[in-house]
Write an enzyme that holds these catalytic residues in place. Structure first.
Site, PDB file in Angstrom:
ATOM      1  N   GLY A  90       0.876  -1.177   0.000  1.00 15.97           N
ATOM      2  CA  GLY A  90       0.000   0.000   0.000  1.00 15.97           C
ATOM      3  C   GLY A  90       0.900   1.208   0.000  1.00 15.97           C
ATOM      4  O   GLY A  90       2.138   1.069   0.014  1.00 15.97           O
ATOM      5  N   LYS A 113       5.169  12.030  -2.344  1.00 16.06           N
ATOM      6  CA  LYS A 113       6.011  10.869  -2.016  1.00 16.06           C
ATOM      7  C   LYS A 113       7.018  11.278  -0.945  1.00 16.06           C
ATOM      8  O   LYS A 113       7.677  12.315  -1.082  1.00 16.06           O
ATOM      9  CB  LYS A 113       6.738  10.421  -3.284  1.00 16.06           C
ATOM     10  CG  LYS A 113       7.457   9.105  -3.163  1.00 16.06           C
ATOM     11  CD  LYS A 113       7.831   8.569  -4.531  1.00 16.06           C
ATOM     12  CE  LYS A 113       8.619   7.272  -4.431  1.00 16.06           C
ATOM     13  NZ  LYS A 113       8.943   6.740  -5.758  1.00 16.06           N
ATOM     14  N   ASP A 125      10.137   3.978   7.370  1.00 16.41           N
ATOM     15  CA  ASP A 125       9.981   5.282   8.033  1.00 16.41           C
ATOM     16  C   ASP A 125       9.064   6.228   7.270  1.00 16.41           C
ATOM     17  O   ASP A 125       8.832   7.365   7.699  1.00 16.41           O
ATOM     18  CB  ASP A 125      11.364   5.945   8.237  1.00 16.41           C
ATOM     19  CG  ASP A 125      12.124   6.121   6.929  1.00 16.41           C
ATOM     20  OD1 ASP A 125      11.529   5.900   5.851  1.00 16.41           O
ATOM     21  OD2 ASP A 125      13.309   6.483   6.987  1.00 16.41           O
ATOM     22  N   ASP A 252       2.867  -4.282  -8.222  1.00 19.22           N
ATOM     23  CA  ASP A 252       2.457  -3.062  -7.505  1.00 19.22           C
ATOM     24  C   ASP A 252       3.100  -1.823  -8.120  1.00 19.22           C
ATOM     25  O   ASP A 252       2.726  -0.706  -7.767  1.00 19.22           O
ATOM     26  CB  ASP A 252       2.796  -3.158  -6.010  1.00 19.22           C
ATOM     27  CG  ASP A 252       4.251  -3.503  -5.767  1.00 19.22           C
ATOM     28  OD1 ASP A 252       4.687  -4.557  -6.240  1.00 19.22           O
ATOM     29  OD2 ASP A 252       4.953  -2.716  -5.124  1.00 19.22           O
ATOM     30  N   ASN A 253       4.059  -2.021  -9.017  1.00 20.28           N
ATOM     31  CA  ASN A 253       4.678  -0.874  -9.695  1.00 20.28           C
ATOM     32  C   ASN A 253       4.181  -0.735 -11.131  1.00 20.28           C
ATOM     33  O   ASN A 253       4.785  -0.017 -11.923  1.00 20.28           O
ATOM     34  CB  ASN A 253       6.203  -1.017  -9.689  1.00 20.28           C
ATOM     35  CG  ASN A 253       6.776  -0.886  -8.288  1.00 20.28           C
ATOM     36  OD1 ASN A 253       6.142  -0.303  -7.407  1.00 20.28           O
ATOM     37  ND2 ASN A 253       7.954  -1.422  -8.065  1.00 20.28           N
ATOM     38  N   ASP A 262       6.691   4.494 -10.326  1.00 18.17           N
ATOM     39  CA  ASP A 262       7.470   4.105  -9.144  1.00 18.17           C
ATOM     40  C   ASP A 262       8.943   3.881  -9.502  1.00 18.17           C
ATOM     41  O   ASP A 262       9.463   2.772  -9.419  1.00 18.17           O
ATOM     42  CB  ASP A 262       6.897   2.832  -8.502  1.00 18.17           C
ATOM     43  CG  ASP A 262       6.065   3.201  -7.283  1.00 18.17           C
ATOM     44  OD1 ASP A 262       5.738   4.393  -7.113  1.00 18.17           O
ATOM     45  OD2 ASP A 262       5.746   2.300  -6.479  1.00 18.17           O
TER      46      ASP A 262
HETATM   47  P1  AMP Z   1       8.806   0.075  -3.752  1.00 14.39           P
HETATM   48  O1  AMP Z   1       9.877  -0.957  -3.773  1.00 14.39           O
HETATM   49  O2  AMP Z   1       9.326   1.490  -3.633  1.00 14.39           O
HETATM   50  O3  AMP Z   1       7.849  -0.071  -4.886  1.00 14.39           O
HETATM   51  O4  AMP Z   1       7.972  -0.151  -2.397  1.00 14.39           O
HETATM   52  C1  AMP Z   1       7.328  -1.356  -2.065  1.00 14.39           C
HETATM   53  C2  AMP Z   1       6.459  -1.121  -0.851  1.00 14.39           C
HETATM   54  O5  AMP Z   1       7.235  -0.678   0.254  1.00 14.39           O
HETATM   55  C3  AMP Z   1       5.358  -0.084  -1.034  1.00 14.39           C
HETATM   56  O6  AMP Z   1       4.231  -0.506  -0.292  1.00 14.39           O
HETATM   57  C4  AMP Z   1       5.993   1.150  -0.454  1.00 14.39           C
HETATM   58  O7  AMP Z   1       5.051   2.098  -0.023  1.00 14.39           O
HETATM   59  C5  AMP Z   1       6.777   0.578   0.718  1.00 14.39           C
HETATM   60  N1  AMP Z   1       7.924   1.407   1.104  1.00 14.39           N
HETATM   61  C6  AMP Z   1       9.066   1.619   0.394  1.00 14.39           C
HETATM   62  N2  AMP Z   1       9.902   2.416   1.082  1.00 14.39           N
HETATM   63  C7  AMP Z   1       9.286   2.726   2.246  1.00 14.39           C
HETATM   64  C8  AMP Z   1       9.630   3.517   3.380  1.00 14.39           C
HETATM   65  N3  AMP Z   1      10.790   4.176   3.465  1.00 14.39           N
HETATM   66  N4  AMP Z   1       8.746   3.610   4.387  1.00 14.39           N
HETATM   67  C9  AMP Z   1       7.581   2.955   4.322  1.00 14.39           C
HETATM   68  N5  AMP Z   1       7.191   2.194   3.296  1.00 14.39           N
HETATM   69  C10 AMP Z   1       8.030   2.076   2.266  1.00 14.39           C
HETATM   70 MG    MG Z   2       6.320   0.683  -5.520  1.00 17.25          MG
END
Ligand code: AMP
Ligand code: MG
Length: 481
Positions: A90, A113, A125, A252-253, A262
């Site tokens: 999410g 973001k 975080d 999810d991306n 993303d």
């Molecule tokens: P991503 O690899 O950036 O597509 O992220 C995958 C999942 O991890 C998504 O649900 C993001 O919202 C969550 N996410 C990535 N980085 C963070 C972060 N620093 N804090 C909280 N959630 C994160």
């Molecule tokens: Mg993502």
């Protein structure tokens, strides 16, 4: 042109209900400062940024204040990460702040973001670092300039809030703008959690706002799926023709509108290397450059499965069969353009493939080679410093081009209009990050101008048009951002 707080705001997604996300407020960053605003995007959206006081803009981007009509929501989605279903995803570090309707009644999402923790943050975080925000800011303009469908980035902000990655870094936010932030994973969540009525609601919502040409017929969900397949095929064909490697093609991306989405450890190919893996955490090479078209199909199958309460399974299978041809035919058409082949001839494909395989064998730069040919009169190609086997190929190519262009000047112009002189290569993005981190924000003015039209010559550092030097290669990129 309006000030930021006078836009025509709406919140159609938040109005869908609690199954689709959780109302969450941004958490404020300390000592925020504005890094940059994209003037041409602001203009396109009908925003006169000068009519919003700088301090107000900073407070909004830092999560210290909200515009009255905003209803921030963390979207719920799940998805397949590296082939495995993860139910706990999410918006973990971003919020859909609001939507606007522009002067043409086109809807745009504003997504912040790096805005802090949400119910979907897991152990994270909720923050984003400056380096990844600068990379996303620039690549959004770069993709737009190459005519590759993408989300966009309106502004970027830095702060004194410290966050821990491999080392301590400063937190930033990026205001992402897109017609929609709905992902394949939104549908997967509703399907796997058994919320099938809400799945239908979401499909109807996508049709209403983004595919209004779909009739209200019993086949409307099949048409929706076919449209997602078509849009995804176009996006991936363009990635492939321009050597773009996404790096984390988890479902999810994947945008439901076929937008590149993303941005993480993305990269453009320097040397033509089909097996190139840009993400250092991708140990198996699942998302290597040459795997991307196939992964697109895998991801569309995952979406099809999630739509199986709305569409007949055989129809899903049949719709998916159109995808490989769509990617291939669009990729070939784009490559024909890059090689300036006008008339269709039976061995054109072989000619292009021979060039690519010679580039691969000799470690030649994909873009710089084509741009050099575009900028050099064909009669002078023999003086270029290329390996002998590539020179033999150049002879064949020159003969082939002679059949389409009596005038080489015209061939050069045609090639220059589709082969970029400038690209956001990894080492150049790294230089831009270092400049921004040292407070030189105006470098972003020049970068945006260059990337918005990378096909013409710009008054910028000439090394921006060159491949990396040996000591500029091999910068490691991971998901850590
Ligand atoms: P991503 O690899 O950036 O597509 O992220 C995958 C999942 O991890 C998504 O649900 C993001 O919202 C969550 N996410 C990535 N980085 C963070 C972060 N620093 N804090 C909280 N959630 C994160
Ligand atoms: Mg993502």
């Amino acid at each position: 042109m309006k000030a930021l707080d006078q836009l025509n705001y709406c919140h159609t997604y938040a109005d869908l209900g609690s199954a689709f996300g959780t109302h969450t407020l941004p958490s404020a960053l300390h000592e925020p400062y504005l890094i940059h605003v994209n003037p041409s995007l602001a203009n396109k959206l009908g925003i006169d940024i000068t009519r919003t006081k700088r301090q107000d803009l900073i407070a909004l981007l830092a999560g210290q204040r909200l515009v009255k009509q905003w209803q921030p929501i963390a979207m719920k989605y799940t998805g397949h990460q590296f082939g495995h279903y993860n139910p706990d995803l999410g918006d973990g570090r971003g919020l859909l702040l609001a939507e606007i309707l522009d002067a043409n009644n086109q809807k745009w999402d504003f997504h912040l973001k790096g805005s802090g923790q949400t119910p979907y943050s897991r152990q994270g975080d909720g923050r984003a670092v400056i380096r990844s925000s600068v990379r996303e800011y620039l690549i959004s303009a770069a993709m737009q300039g190459l005519d590759i469908p993408t989300t966009q980035a309106l502004a970027i902000l830095g702060s004194a809030t410290q966050i821990q990655r491999e080392e301590q870094e400063y937190a930033a936010t990026l205001l992402r703008v897109s017609p929609s932030h709905i992902r394949f994973g939104h549908f997967e969540y509703l399907f796997y959690s058994g919320q099938h009525q809400q799945l239908k609601t979401l499909a109807d919502y996508v049709i209403q706002w983004h595919m209004p040409f779909i009739d209200n017929s019993p086949h409307k969900y099949l048409q929706l799926f076919q449209e997602v397949i078509r849009l995804t095929a176009t996006m991936i064909a363009k990635w492939h023709a321009y050597g773009f490697c996404h790096g984390v093609m988890n479902t999810d991306n994947m945008s439901i509108l076929g937008l590149t989405f993303d941005y993480g450890p993305f990269a453009f190919l320097d040397a033509y290397q089909p097996k190139f893996i840009c993400n250092h955490s991708d140990y198996s090479g699942r998302y290597a450059f040459e795997q991307q078209p196939g992964i697109g199909q895998w991801n569309l199958s995952a979406l099809g499965y999630a739509l199986s309460t709305l569409i007949d399974k055989e129809q899903i299978e049949q719709a998916l069969q159109a995808y490989p041809h769509q990617v291939q035919s669009q990729y070939r058409a784009l490559m024909r353009q890059r090689f300036a082949l006008k008339s269709e001839q039976s061995d054109d494909r072989q000619l292009i493939n021979q060039c690519l395989s010679l580039m691969e064998t000799h470690g030649m730069d994909f873009h710089h080679t084509l741009r050099t040919l575009a900028e050099t009169n064909a009669d002078h190609w023999s003086t270029l410093r290329y390996p002998p086997s590539f020179k033999l190929w150049l002879n064949l190519y020159q003969q082939r081009l002679g059949q389409d262009y009596p005038d080489d000047q015209q061939r050069q112009q045609t090639m220059q209009s589709v082969n970029p002189k400038y690209l956001l290569r990894t080492h150049l993005a790294q230089q831009a990050i270092e400049q921004v981190e040292s407070g030189q924000f105006t470098v972003l003015d020049t970068w945006l101008k260059v990337l918005e039209n990378p096909f013409i010559e710009h008054d910028c550092d000439p090394s921006w048009a060159l491949p990396p030097l040996p000591n500029q290669k091999g910068i490691g990129l991971s998901c850590s951002s």
